[in-house]
Design a protein around this motif. Structure first.
Motif, PDB file in Angstrom:
ATOM      1  N   VAL A   1       0.861  -1.187   0.000  1.00 13.37           N
ATOM      2  CA  VAL A   1       0.000   0.000   0.000  1.00 13.37           C
ATOM      3  C   VAL A   1       0.893   1.232   0.000  1.00 13.37           C
ATOM      4  CG1 VAL A   1      -1.680   1.364   1.292  1.00 13.37           C
ATOM      5  CG2 VAL A   1      -1.930  -1.126   1.161  1.00 13.37           C
ATOM      6  N   CYS A   2       0.664   2.124  -0.941  1.00 12.01           N
ATOM      7  CA  CYS A   2       1.383   3.392  -0.950  1.00 12.01           C
ATOM      8  C   CYS A   2       0.502   4.445  -0.303  1.00 12.01           C
ATOM      9  CB  CYS A   2       1.750   3.826  -2.366  1.00 12.01           C
ATOM     10  SG  CYS A   2       2.668   5.397  -2.372  1.00 12.01           S
ATOM     11  N   ASP A   3       0.897   4.874   0.885  1.00 11.19           N
ATOM     12  CA  ASP A   3       0.203   5.952   1.589  1.00 11.19           C
ATOM     13  C   ASP A   3       0.605   7.262   0.923  1.00 11.19           C
ATOM     14  OD1 ASP A   3      -0.826   7.819   3.310  1.00 11.19           O
ATOM     15  OD2 ASP A   3       0.605   7.409   4.920  1.00 11.19           O
ATOM     16  N   ASN A   4      -0.342   7.858   0.197  1.00 11.96           N
ATOM     17  CA  ASN A   4      -0.041   9.041  -0.600  1.00 11.96           C
ATOM     18  C   ASN A   4      -0.293  10.322   0.194  1.00 11.96           C
ATOM     19  OD1 ASN A   4      -1.043  10.282  -3.904  1.00 11.96           O
ATOM     20  ND2 ASN A   4       0.880  10.477  -2.800  1.00 11.96           N
ATOM     21  N   ASN A   5       0.461  10.450   1.315  1.00  8.15           N
ATOM     22  CA  ASN A   5       0.381  11.634   2.169  1.00  8.15           C
ATOM     23  C   ASN A   5      -0.992  11.787   2.819  1.00  8.15           C
ATOM     24  OD1 ASN A   5       1.750  13.746   3.373  1.00  8.15           O
ATOM     25  ND2 ASN A   5       1.183  15.235   1.812  1.00  8.15           N
ATOM     26  N   SER A   6      -1.534  10.674   3.292  1.00 12.07           N
ATOM     27  CA  SER A   6      -2.852  10.692   3.939  1.00 12.07           C
ATOM     28  C   SER A   6      -2.794  11.390   5.295  1.00 12.07           C
ATOM     29  CB  SER A   6      -3.361   9.260   4.130  1.00 12.07           C
ATOM     30  OG  SER A   6      -3.486   8.583   2.907  1.00 12.07           O
ATOM     31  N   THR A   7      -3.939  11.927   5.713  1.00 10.30           N
ATOM     32  CA  THR A   7      -4.050  12.570   7.023  1.00 10.30           C
ATOM     33  C   THR A   7      -4.983  11.789   7.941  1.00 10.30           C
ATOM     34  OG1 THR A   7      -5.832  14.001   6.191  1.00 10.30           O
ATOM     35  CG2 THR A   7      -3.580  14.863   6.082  1.00 10.30           C
ATOM     36  N   ASP A   8      -5.408  10.607   7.511  1.00  7.86           N
ATOM     37  CA  ASP A   8      -6.294   9.783   8.320  1.00  7.86           C
ATOM     38  C   ASP A   8      -5.588   8.478   8.706  1.00  7.86           C
ATOM     39  OD1 ASP A   8      -6.262   8.328   5.988  1.00  7.86           O
ATOM     40  OD2 ASP A   8      -8.406   8.475   5.590  1.00  7.86           O
ATOM     41  N   ARG A   9      -6.330   7.413   8.946  1.00  2.00           N
ATOM     42  CA  ARG A   9      -5.782   6.146   9.437  1.00  2.00           C
ATOM     43  C   ARG A   9      -5.405   5.185   8.298  1.00  2.00           C
ATOM     44  NH1 ARG A   9      -9.625   3.405  11.438  1.00  2.00           N
ATOM     45  NH2 ARG A   9      -8.293   1.975  12.638  1.00  2.00           N
ATOM     46  N   THR A  10      -5.222   5.686   7.104  1.00  2.00           N
ATOM     47  CA  THR A  10      -4.922   4.827   5.957  1.00  2.00           C
ATOM     48  C   THR A  10      -3.736   3.906   6.216  1.00  2.00           C
ATOM     49  OG1 THR A  10      -5.912   6.263   4.271  1.00  2.00           O
ATOM     50  CG2 THR A  10      -4.095   4.852   3.568  1.00  2.00           C
ATOM     51  N   ALA A  11      -2.611   4.454   6.626  1.00  2.00           N
ATOM     52  CA  ALA A  11      -1.399   3.649   6.835  1.00  2.00           C
ATOM     53  C   ALA A  11      -1.601   2.640   7.956  1.00  2.00           C
ATOM     54  CB  ALA A  11      -0.211   4.556   7.136  1.00  2.00           C
ATOM     55  N   GLU A  12      -2.276   3.052   9.024  1.00  2.00           N
ATOM     56  CA  GLU A  12      -2.533   2.155  10.163  1.00  2.00           C
ATOM     57  C   GLU A  12      -3.374   0.954   9.733  1.00  2.00           C
ATOM     58  OE1 GLU A  12      -5.187   2.288  14.269  1.00  2.00           O
ATOM     59  OE2 GLU A  12      -4.449   4.162  13.404  1.00  2.00           O
ATOM     60  N   ILE A  13      -4.416   1.213   8.939  1.00  2.00           N
ATOM     61  CA  ILE A  13      -5.290   0.141   8.460  1.00  2.00           C
ATOM     62  C   ILE A  13      -4.522  -0.807   7.544  1.00  2.00           C
ATOM     63  CG2 ILE A  13      -7.289  -0.314   6.973  1.00  2.00           C
ATOM     64  CD1 ILE A  13      -8.490   2.309   8.126  1.00  2.00           C
ATOM     65  N   ALA A  14      -3.671  -0.249   6.696  1.00  2.00           N
ATOM     66  CA  ALA A  14      -2.885  -1.073   5.778  1.00  2.00           C
ATOM     67  C   ALA A  14      -1.938  -1.996   6.541  1.00  2.00           C
ATOM     68  CB  ALA A  14      -2.104  -0.182   4.815  1.00  2.00           C
ATOM     69  N   ARG A  15      -1.264  -1.455   7.540  1.00  2.00           N
ATOM     70  CA  ARG A  15      -0.342  -2.283   8.332  1.00  2.00           C
ATOM     71  C   ARG A  15      -1.097  -3.368   9.088  1.00  2.00           C
ATOM     72  NH1 ARG A  15       1.962   2.933   9.349  1.00  2.00           N
ATOM     73  NH2 ARG A  15       3.906   3.178   8.170  1.00  2.00           N
TER      74      ARG A  15
END
Length: 241
Positions: A41-55
Motif C-alpha cells: 500500500v502506498c500511503d499518498n500523504n494521507s491525514t487519516d488512518r490509511t497507513a494504520e489500516i494497511a499495516r
C-alpha cells in the motif's frame, strides 16, 4: 512466480480495509498455483488512518509525499519485488475469478499487460451508462482502467512506469506506451471481461454533473494543461470521500 499487488491510497480509511481483505482473499488464486504474493500500500500523504489500516491488514506500507496518483503507483511499484505487478485502487474489490484470469494470461506467455471491465458497487444510472461505455471502449481500444492494471514488471520498468507529470488519465498514457511495446515484442494487451471488478460509484455522487462536465470539456480542448494540473484535476485530489 511472484505477484506484487500495489494499492495507492489517499485518505481511504473508510474503504481500504474491505478492499485489502478482498484482495487477500482473491490472492488465493495465485497461492493455489504455488506462487508468491505480496501486498503493498502506498500511503499518498494521507491525514487519516490509511497507513494504520494497511499495516493491520499485513500490507507493506510505503510513503509518497507528493499527492499524485501516478507517483503513488510508481512508488508502490518501486518497492515491489514481484515478476508481475497488479495495480488495484483502494476503493475497488477484485474477485478470485479475476485474479485467476490474470494468472492464466501470465501462464499463456504471450501477454504483456492487461486490465478488466468494471462493475459499480451500487445502482446509479448516469454512472452505469458511463461505465458501460467505458467497458466497450476499453475492450475495443485495449485501454486500461487505472483501478485495475496488471503488467510484466520488467516491461513496466522498461517504459518508465506512469508519467509523473500527469494528475489524471495517467493510465491512458501508460496504455499507449504498453501497446507500443506489445507490438514491438509480439505480445498482447488483454482486457478481461468475464468477471468485472467491483469498484465504488462514490465519485459520481460526490461531484455534480457540472463538475464532471467541466473537467471533461477542459481535458478535451486543453488536454496537457488540464491533465498536468492538480487544481484542474481536483475530482481526484480535493479530499472528498
Amino acid at each position: 512466480m511472484k505477484i506484487s499487488v500495489v494499492v495507492p491510497a489517499f485518505n481511504e480509511e473508510r474503504l481500504l480495509g474491505e478492499s485489502l481483505a478482498q484482495i487477500k482473499s482473491a490472492a488465493g488464486a495465485f497461492l493455489q498455483r504455488q506462487w508468491e504474493f505480496e501486498l503493498i500500500v502506498c500511503d499518498n500523504n494521507s491525514t487519516d488512518r490509511t497507513a494504520e489500516i494497511a499495516r493491520a491488514a499485513g500490507a507493506k506500507v510505503v510513503f509518497e509525499p507528493v499527492n499524485q496518483i501516478a507517483r503513488a503507483r510508481n512508488s508502490g511499484a518501486a518497492a515491489a519485488t514481484g515478476d508481475w505487478l497488479v495495480f488495484v485502487d483502494a476503493d475497488s474489490r477484485p474477485g478470485a475469478e479475476l485474479f485467476s484470469g490474470v494468472a492464466e494470461q501470465i501462464l499463456s506467455g504471450n501477454c504483456l499487460a492487461g486490465g478488466c471491465t468494471l462493475r459499480l458497487d451500487e445502482h446509479y444510472l448516469p454512472a452505469e451508462i458511463i461505465t458501460g461505455l467505458w467497458n466497450h471502449a476499453s475492450r475495443w481500444l485495449k485501454l486500461l482502467a487505472g483501478s485495475f492494471i496488471f503488467c510484466d514488471a520488467a516491461a513496466f520498468r522498461k517504459i518508465g512506469g506512469f508519467d509523473n507529470e500527469l494528475f489524471a488519465a495517467e493510465e491512458l498514457e501508460l496504455s499507449r506506451r504498453l501497446k507500443k511495446l506489445a507490438r514491438e515484442t509480439g505480445k498482447r494487451i488483454v482486457i478481461l471481461h468475464r468477471h468485472p471488478m467491483v469498484t465504488s460509484a462514490r465519485k459520481m455522487k460526490l461531484y455534480s454533473k457540472r463538475e464532471h462536465l467541466r473537467f471533461f470539456l477542459r481535458a478535451m480542448f486543453n488536454q496537457r494543461r488540464t491533465l498536468t494540473s492538480r487544481e484542474e484535476a481536483h475530482l481526484w485530489y480535493d479530499g472528498r470521500r
